[in-house]
Design a protein around this motif. Structure first.
Motif, PDB file in Angstrom:
ATOM      1  N   ILE A  16       0.881  -1.163   0.000  1.00  0.00           N
ATOM      2  CA  ILE A  16       0.000   0.000   0.000  1.00  0.00           C
ATOM      3  C   ILE A  16       0.919   1.212   0.000  1.00  0.00           C
ATOM      4  N   ILE A  17       0.992   1.899  -1.131  1.00  0.00           N
ATOM      5  CA  ILE A  17       2.048   2.884  -1.379  1.00  0.00           C
ATOM      6  C   ILE A  17       1.482   4.298  -1.383  1.00  0.00           C
ATOM      7  N   ALA A  18       2.116   5.185  -0.604  1.00  0.00           N
ATOM      8  CA  ALA A  18       1.678   6.581  -0.547  1.00  0.00           C
ATOM      9  C   ALA A  18       2.893   7.500  -0.496  1.00  0.00           C
ATOM     10  N   GLN A  19       2.713   8.723  -0.980  1.00  0.00           N
ATOM     11  CA  GLN A  19       3.771   9.738  -0.906  1.00  0.00           C
ATOM     12  C   GLN A  19       3.716  10.417   0.463  1.00  0.00           C
ATOM     13  N   CYS A  20       4.864  10.846   0.947  1.00  0.00           N
ATOM     14  CA  CYS A  20       4.903  11.621   2.193  1.00  0.00           C
ATOM     15  C   CYS A  20       6.188  12.442   2.216  1.00  0.00           C
ATOM     16  N   ASP A  21       6.327  13.291   3.227  1.00  0.00           N
ATOM     17  CA  ASP A  21       7.582  14.031   3.376  1.00  0.00           C
ATOM     18  C   ASP A  21       8.369  13.458   4.555  1.00  0.00           C
ATOM     19  N   ASP A  22       9.594  13.943   4.722  1.00  0.00           N
ATOM     20  CA  ASP A  22      10.443  13.432   5.793  1.00  0.00           C
ATOM     21  C   ASP A  22       9.872  13.746   7.174  1.00  0.00           C
ATOM     22  N   ALA A  23       9.154  14.833   7.284  1.00  0.00           N
ATOM     23  CA  ALA A  23       8.556  15.195   8.567  1.00  0.00           C
ATOM     24  C   ALA A  23       7.529  14.149   8.999  1.00  0.00           C
ATOM     25  N   PHE A  24       6.792  13.584   8.043  1.00  0.00           N
ATOM     26  CA  PHE A  24       5.822  12.537   8.367  1.00  0.00           C
ATOM     27  C   PHE A  24       6.529  11.323   8.960  1.00  0.00           C
ATOM     28  N   ASN A  28       5.996  10.007  12.874  1.00  0.00           N
ATOM     29  CA  ASN A  28       5.418   8.686  13.113  1.00  0.00           C
ATOM     30  C   ASN A  28       6.454   7.618  13.484  1.00  0.00           C
ATOM     31  N   GLY A  29       7.671   8.061  13.751  1.00  0.00           N
ATOM     32  CA  GLY A  29       8.695   7.133  14.225  1.00  0.00           C
ATOM     33  C   GLY A  29       9.064   6.056  13.221  1.00  0.00           C
ATOM     34  N   ILE A  30       9.095   6.420  11.936  1.00  0.00           N
ATOM     35  CA  ILE A  30       9.401   5.468  10.869  1.00  0.00           C
ATOM     36  C   ILE A  30      10.869   5.625  10.474  1.00  0.00           C
ATOM     37  N   ILE A  31      11.606   4.513  10.452  1.00  0.00           N
ATOM     38  CA  ILE A  31      13.020   4.549  10.067  1.00  0.00           C
ATOM     39  C   ILE A  31      13.104   4.654   8.550  1.00  0.00           C
ATOM     40  N   LYS A  32      13.677   5.730   8.065  1.00  0.00           N
ATOM     41  CA  LYS A  32      13.737   5.972   6.624  1.00  0.00           C
ATOM     42  C   LYS A  32      14.606   4.934   5.923  1.00  0.00           C
ATOM     43  N   GLY A  33      14.091   4.407   4.809  1.00  0.00           N
ATOM     44  CA  GLY A  33      14.866   3.504   3.967  1.00  0.00           C
ATOM     45  C   GLY A  33      14.936   2.078   4.454  1.00  0.00           C
ATOM     46  N   ALA A  34      14.241   1.760   5.528  1.00  0.00           N
ATOM     47  CA  ALA A  34      14.314   0.412   6.096  1.00  0.00           C
ATOM     48  C   ALA A  34      12.984  -0.300   5.951  1.00  0.00           C
ATOM     49  N   MET A  35      13.020  -1.616   6.182  1.00  0.00           N
ATOM     50  CA  MET A  35      11.797  -2.396   6.299  1.00  0.00           C
ATOM     51  C   MET A  35      11.554  -2.596   7.788  1.00  0.00           C
ATOM     52  N   ASN A  36      10.508  -1.942   8.304  1.00  0.00           N
ATOM     53  CA  ASN A  36      10.173  -2.009   9.723  1.00  0.00           C
ATOM     54  C   ASN A  36       9.047  -3.017   9.925  1.00  0.00           C
ATOM     55  N   GLY A 123      12.579   9.734  -3.626  1.00  0.00           N
ATOM     56  CA  GLY A 123      12.358   8.406  -4.195  1.00  0.00           C
ATOM     57  C   GLY A 123      12.631   7.270  -3.230  1.00  0.00           C
ATOM     58  N   GLU A 124      13.142   7.589  -2.047  1.00  0.00           N
ATOM     59  CA  GLU A 124      13.439   6.545  -1.057  1.00  0.00           C
ATOM     60  C   GLU A 124      12.156   5.991  -0.479  1.00  0.00           C
ATOM     61  N   ARG A 125      12.149   4.678  -0.238  1.00  0.00           N
ATOM     62  CA  ARG A 125      10.948   4.074   0.324  1.00  0.00           C
ATOM     63  C   ARG A 125      11.225   3.545   1.715  1.00  0.00           C
ATOM     64  N   SER A 126      10.254   3.749   2.603  1.00  0.00           N
ATOM     65  CA  SER A 126      10.327   3.281   3.984  1.00  0.00           C
ATOM     66  C   SER A 126       9.147   2.344   4.198  1.00  0.00           C
ATOM     67  N   MET A 127       9.451   1.078   4.465  1.00  0.00           N
ATOM     68  CA  MET A 127       8.425   0.040   4.486  1.00  0.00           C
ATOM     69  C   MET A 127       8.041  -0.319   5.915  1.00  0.00           C
ATOM     70  N   ASN A 128       6.750  -0.480   6.139  1.00  0.00           N
ATOM     71  CA  ASN A 128       6.223  -0.852   7.451  1.00  0.00           C
ATOM     72  C   ASN A 128       5.339  -2.067   7.237  1.00  0.00           C
ATOM     73  N   THR A 129       5.860  -3.226   7.587  1.00  0.00           N
ATOM     74  CA  THR A 129       5.272  -4.483   7.141  1.00  0.00           C
ATOM     75  C   THR A 129       4.655  -5.275   8.276  1.00  0.00           C
ATOM     76  N   TYR A 130       3.381  -5.607   8.092  1.00  0.00           N
ATOM     77  CA  TYR A 130       2.680  -6.537   8.980  1.00  0.00           C
ATOM     78  C   TYR A 130       2.675  -7.887   8.268  1.00  0.00           C
ATOM     79  N   LEU A 131       3.349  -8.878   8.818  1.00  0.00           N
ATOM     80  CA  LEU A 131       3.567 -10.138   8.108  1.00  0.00           C
ATOM     81  C   LEU A 131       2.324 -11.018   8.019  1.00  0.00           C
ATOM     82  N   GLY A 132       1.393 -10.887   8.948  1.00  0.00           N
ATOM     83  CA  GLY A 132       0.139 -11.621   8.846  1.00  0.00           C
ATOM     84  C   GLY A 132       0.313 -13.085   8.501  1.00  0.00           C
TER      85      GLY A 132
END
Length: 330
Positions: A16-24, A28-36, A123-132
């Protein structure tokens, strides 16, 4: 002759892909460029805060399988979805892309995995994955005839997170090697390497894995060094064949004493790096299973990666075989 060129094994995920800025990301405590890795509650929270989003079937190895098929290769896939809406999306998409996929879906909970991917203006992507449902992939999902029939079995390092998947990988690798086939893996991301460094090194040094795909950061994390050259010298010793991507610097392939540098594909605009490594592996493995030179394999990987980063989403929209023929690579 093998029934399949490449069998891919991975976490079956709908992106589920969305655009955002670095402030977002920071808020939200998201590590940039990683799969969380996140739990169900965190997944619901982030989804509620996302802007307009695009749903696209993903998962690292699933993207690679789709890429191999787009090149005209014969691809198969093992991965676990649930019998729900997102599971239906994933199954439809991978079949539509020409990939053999028949892993039995899970009945009931947990639901199909999803990854909220936030793409920043660079263009960097930061992934937040629920493995389900991915965590339910196990040895019972291994299809022995496909494991024996594929020239190369390729799996993602992310599979070391759900514990039973390790058993499935080891079983598939054993079947593949007994049939005289090869096994490849991708290191997936530097944080994944940090979690499983010793196990990944053992897979390489024991010969369980013949071919390794990594980017420069993952390789340097594996050997805990800031020196690209030192890490490259080490991976050359630890596995039979390695392909290391370097973003705008292209890639480098090593096999024994052989070193093959690969130029990147020139691009008009960097849109989204999601799937770049996955599609590089697809191009490389397609060339490899067709008996092409390492340089030609790398060029196909570079082509596929360069095309996918100029679009939103991790799977090719163009017919990669046509693109490769137009570029004189096939």
């Amino acid at each position: 002759m093998a029934d399949y060129d490449v069998l891919c094994i991975g976490n079956a995920i709908v992106d589920i892909i969305a655009q955002c800025d670095d402030a977002f990301l920071e808020t939200n405590g998201i590590i940039k460029g990683a799969m969380n890795l996140i739990d169900a509650r965190r997944a619901e929270l982030l989804y509620s805060r996302m802007g307009p989003a695009v749903e696209a079937s993903g998962g690292s190895a699933g993207n690679t399988a789709a890429g191999v098929a787009s090149f005209g290769g014969r691809a198969a896939y093992f991965g676990k979805v649930s019998k729900d809406h997102l599971g239906g999306i994933f199954t439809h998409d991978i079949h539509a892309q020409g990939v053999a996929f028949s892993t039995r879906p899970l009945e009931g909970e947990p639901p199909t995995a999803r990854s909220m991917i936030f793409v920043t203006p660079d263009g960097e992507r930061s992934m937040n994955t629920y493995l389900g449902a991915c965590v339910e992939l196990g040895p019972e999902d291994v299809e022995p005839e496909k494991a024996r029939a594929a020239q190369v079995t390729y799996f993602e390092g992310y599979l070391w997170d759900p514990p039973r998947a390790k058993e499935a990988i080891r079983q598939t690798a054993m079947l593949a090697h007994e049939a005289g086939r090869e096994v490849a893996m991708t290191l997936s991301d530097p944080f994944c390497v940090d979690r499983y460094r010793d196990e990944f090194l053992h897979l390489m040094r024991s010969g369980t894995v013949d071919i390794v795909f990594a980017n420069a950061h993952e390789m340097q994390s594996l050997y805990q060094t800031t020196s690209f050259d030192a890490a490259l010298a080490q991976i050359r010793r630890d596995c039979r064949l390695a392909a290391v991507t370097r973003s705008e610097k292209g890639s480098i392939i090593v096999r024994g004493d052989e070193t093959v540098p690969i130029e990147p594909l020139p691009i008009r605009e960097l849109v989204d790096t999601t799937g770049a490594g996955d599609l590089y592996a697809a191009g490389f493995l397609h060339g490899y299973t067709q008996g092409l030179s390492l340089g030609a394999c790398g060029d196909l990987g570079s082509l596929a990666a360069g095309l996918v980063i100029q679009q939103v989403g991790p799977r090719p929209r163009q017919n990669l075989r046509h693109e490769a023929e137009r570029a004189g690579l096939l």
